[in-house]
Write an enzyme that holds these catalytic residues in place. Structure first.
Site, short mmCIF file in Angstrom:
data_model
loop_
_atom_site.label_atom_id
_atom_site.label_comp_id
_atom_site.label_asym_id
_atom_site.label_seq_id
_atom_site.Cartn_x
_atom_site.Cartn_y
_atom_site.Cartn_z
N ILE A 1 0.86 -1.18 0.00
CA ILE A 1 0.00 0.00 0.00
C ILE A 1 0.89 1.22 0.00
O ILE A 1 1.81 1.32 0.77
CB ILE A 1 -0.89 -0.03 1.25
CG1 ILE A 1 -2.32 -0.23 0.88
CG2 ILE A 1 -0.74 1.15 2.09
CD1 ILE A 1 -3.21 -0.36 2.09
N ASP A 2 0.67 2.15 -0.91
CA ASP A 2 1.51 3.33 -0.91
C ASP A 2 0.70 4.62 -0.83
O ASP A 2 1.20 5.69 -1.12
CB ASP A 2 2.40 3.36 -2.16
CG ASP A 2 1.64 3.64 -3.43
OD1 ASP A 2 0.40 3.54 -3.41
OD2 ASP A 2 2.27 3.96 -4.44
N GLU A 3 -0.48 4.57 -0.39
CA GLU A 3 -1.37 5.73 -0.34
C GLU A 3 -0.84 6.80 0.60
O GLU A 3 -1.40 7.10 1.63
CB GLU A 3 -2.78 5.30 0.11
CG GLU A 3 -3.41 4.23 -0.77
CD GLU A 3 -3.71 4.74 -2.17
OE1 GLU A 3 -4.05 5.92 -2.32
OE2 GLU A 3 -3.59 3.93 -3.11
N ALA A 4 0.31 7.37 0.24
CA ALA A 4 0.98 8.42 0.99
C ALA A 4 1.48 7.93 2.35
O ALA A 4 1.86 8.74 3.18
CB ALA A 4 0.11 9.66 1.14
N LEU A 5 1.52 6.64 2.55
CA LEU A 5 2.01 6.09 3.81
C LEU A 5 3.48 6.44 4.02
O LEU A 5 3.89 6.87 5.10
CB LEU A 5 1.80 4.58 3.86
CG LEU A 5 2.23 3.88 5.14
CD1 LEU A 5 1.45 4.42 6.33
CD2 LEU A 5 2.03 2.38 5.01
#
Length: 189
Positions: A142-146
Site C-alpha cells: 500500500i503506498d497511499e501516501a504512507l
C-alpha cells in the site's frame, strides 16, 4: 525524459496490458512528436528549461503532476520540506527541480518500494537523478501516501529533538557513578 534514462530501462514488465516495448513506443510517440526529449537539460538556459518542462507537463503530465509541481515550487520558496514517496510525486519533484534547481535542497524521499508494482525502477531513477536516497525501507504493498506520512513523522521527531530536547545539564542528569559511563563524563559543576 528529464533524467535522460531510456524508457525501456525503467519500465517494468507486467502480465497484463502492453509490453515494456509497446509502452516505451507509446511514450516516444507523443514525447518525440513534441520535441521534448532533451539529452542534456543542464545545457539549456533557465528559461529554455522552464519552457521545456511546461511543455512536457502539458503534453505528458496530468493535472495532478502540474498542481504538485506548483505546490512544490511554492513550498520550497517558503523553505518548507517536501517529502515524497512515489513516482507521481517524484515526477512533480523532477519538474520543479528542473524549473528551479534550488528546490532540491528541500526534497526528502521517504520510502523505497521493493515491488515492481510500485514502479520501483522509475522511483529509483528519480532518486538517482536527484542524488538522494530514501530512508525508509518496508515491504508494504500500500503506498497511499504512507511513506510520506511516515517520513514527515521522522522529520517532525527530528525537529523536536533538535529544538526541544534538553541537554544533560538542563535535565539534571547525574554523572555516572558506575557502569560504562563512569569516568568518561566530566563533572557538571
Amino acid at each position: 525524459t528529464i533524467t535522460g534514462c531510456a524508457y525501456e530501462d525503467i519500465l517494468v514488465h507486467n502480465e497484463y496490458g502492453p509490453t515494456v516495448e509497446q509502452r516505451a513506443a507509446h511514450i516516444h510517440s507523443f514525447v518525440d512528436r513534441f520535441n521534448i526529449g532533451v539529452d542534456d537539460w543542464s545545457a539549456l538556459s533557465e528559461s529554455e528549461r522552464r519552457d521545456a518542462v511546461l511543455n512536457l507537463l502539458h503534453v505528458a503530465g496530468g493535472l495532478d503532476i502540474a498542481f504538485l509541481t506548483a505546490f512544490i515550487l511554492g513550498a520550497a520558496s517558503h523553505r518548507m520540506a517536501v517529502v515524497f514517496d512515489n513516482v507521481v510525486t517524484g515526477a512533480a519533484i523532477l519538474a520543479a527541480v528542473t524549473i528551479d534547481p534550488l528546490v532540491k535542497d528541500y526534497v526528502f524521499p521517504s520510502a523505497v518500494y521493493d515491488e515492481p508494482i510500485h514502479d520501483e525502477p522509475i522511483h529509483k531513477e528519480q532518486c538517482r537523478f536527484l542524488g538522494v536516497k530514501p530512508y525508509l525501507h518496508y515491504n508494504l504493498l500500500i503506498d497511499e501516501a504512507l511513506g510520506s506520512t511516515m517520513g514527515l513523522s521522522i522529520i517532525d521527531a527530528s525537529m523536536h529533538m533538535l529544538n526541544d530536547m534538553k541537554t544533560f545539564i538542563e535535565a539534571e542528569v547525574s554523572v555516572a557513578e558506575d557502569g560504562a559511563g563512569k569516568g568518561r563524563q566530566k563533572d557538571k559543576e
